[in-house]
Write an enzyme that holds these catalytic residues in place. Structure first.
Site, PDB file in Angstrom:
ATOM      1  N   MET A  26      46.760  39.945  38.196  1.00  0.00           N
ATOM      2  CA  MET A  26      45.573  40.687  38.619  1.00  0.00           C
ATOM      3  C   MET A  26      44.324  39.819  38.467  1.00  0.00           C
ATOM      4  SD  MET A  26      46.071  44.703  37.843  1.00  0.00           S
ATOM      5  CE  MET A  26      45.609  44.680  36.120  1.00  0.00           C
ATOM      6  N   LEU A  29      42.375  34.815  35.219  1.00  0.00           N
ATOM      7  CA  LEU A  29      43.479  34.018  34.693  1.00  0.00           C
ATOM      8  C   LEU A  29      43.095  33.276  33.420  1.00  0.00           C
ATOM      9  CD1 LEU A  29      44.931  32.511  37.992  1.00  0.00           C
ATOM     10  CD2 LEU A  29      45.421  34.704  36.901  1.00  0.00           C
ATOM     11  N   HIS A  33      48.663  33.116  31.859  1.00  0.00           N
ATOM     12  CA  HIS A  33      49.074  33.094  33.261  1.00  0.00           C
ATOM     13  C   HIS A  33      49.536  31.696  33.687  1.00  0.00           C
ATOM     14  CE1 HIS A  33      46.058  36.494  33.319  1.00  0.00           C
ATOM     15  NE2 HIS A  33      47.096  37.069  33.892  1.00  0.00           N
ATOM     16  N   GLY A 143      54.982  37.656  31.575  1.00  0.00           N
ATOM     17  CA  GLY A 143      54.721  37.361  30.177  1.00  0.00           C
ATOM     18  C   GLY A 143      55.270  38.427  29.255  1.00  0.00           C
TER      19      GLY A 143
END
Length: 274
Positions: A26, A29, A33, A143
């Site tokens: 989304m 970052l 990420h 993650g």
């Protein structure tokens, strides 16, 4: 790096790149990420990443309007990390007019974040299924910080027979132990100082549970530890790592999961417990 904003642009890039590893995001970052991008790249595939702030996974009390956005910075980070394709769809693409289909989730989606944020995981599963259909990756990287989300997506992929391998990547942490999250940007300086106490409490609790101490009492003590640090604990629970069902005693595989409110920020964390 190819930047696609329309489905024809995406399809042209997709055909040119061949097998892909995929990182859905989304935006906003951070190194967590980028660790997903690195893990995807290490599998000898071209890497695609999406940036889409998905409105259907935000509840009425959530922070959709406030969610941090930095498109230019995000694209620069992705390109530096070796990403081959960035997919930036608009809401009108992801949710076209007269759309009438969505994913219903149960199982690992029912408790914890699912109970605290009704509709959240249905929104997550729906947008992930759409992204998988658009990108058609061989593998997708998530993650472990959002452990429950990984299990919900894994269950959906298995149930719908989607040809995507879900690859969990260990949580990336700040030097003081705080799990990296885009929402950490909302923390004030005093809150940021207090935030690592959540992870510390989980470490203490998992140590004691593995040593054989009674689970309920250990979890109660962990909640007290978090509260003393200035947080309002929502849950700290020992669960089966895949089903997310609560466990009264140590099971295999197990996970210790937690959510706590610190100021206006909801912190999530988890650690393996066996």
């Amino acid at each position: 790096m190819i930047i696609a904003r329309t489905l024809p642009e995406l399809n042209a890039a997709r055909e040119a790149l061949g097998p892909l590893g995929f990182v859905p995001t989304m935006g906003a970052l951070h190194q967590g990420h980028l660790a997903l991008v690195a893990a995807a790249g290490a599998a000898d595939k071209a890497v695609a990443a999406s940036i889409f702030v998905n409105p259907t996974q935000f509840g009425p009390k959530d922070d959709f309007a406030r969610y941090p956005r930095d498109e230019a910075g995000d694209l620069a980070k992705l390109e530096s990390a070796g990403c081959a394709l960035a997919w930036l769809p608009g809401v009108d693409i992801m949710y076209p007019p007269h759309g009438a289909s969505s994913i219903h989730v149960a199982g690992p989606a029912l408790h914890w974040e699912g109970a605290a944020r009704p509709g959240h995981f249905a929104g997550v599963a729906t947008v992930v299924a759409k992204l998988f259909g658009q990108i058609r990756p061989e593998a997708a990287y998530f993650g472990e910080k959002d452990w429950q989300q990984v299990q919900v997506v894994s269950r959906m992929v298995a149930d719908l027979h989607l040809p995507v391998c879900i690859v969990p990547v260990p949580t990336v942490r700040e030097p003081d132990g705080l799990a990296m999250s885009s929402r950490n940007a909302y923390l004030t300086a005093p809150e940021r100082k207090a935030a690592p106490a959540l992870h510390t409490a989980l470490q203490h609790a998992v140590r004691d549970i593995i040593a054989g101490k009674e689970v309920a009492a250990t979890l109660h003590h962990a909640r007290q530890e978090v509260a003393l640090a200035g947080m309002v604990p929502d849950y700290i629970a020992l669960v089966h790592a895949e089903t997310l069902e609560p466990a009264a005693a140590l099971v295999r595989p197990a996970r210790l999961i937690a959510a706590a409110k610190l100021g206006h920020v909801r912190l999530l964390d988890n650690v393996p417990a066996g």
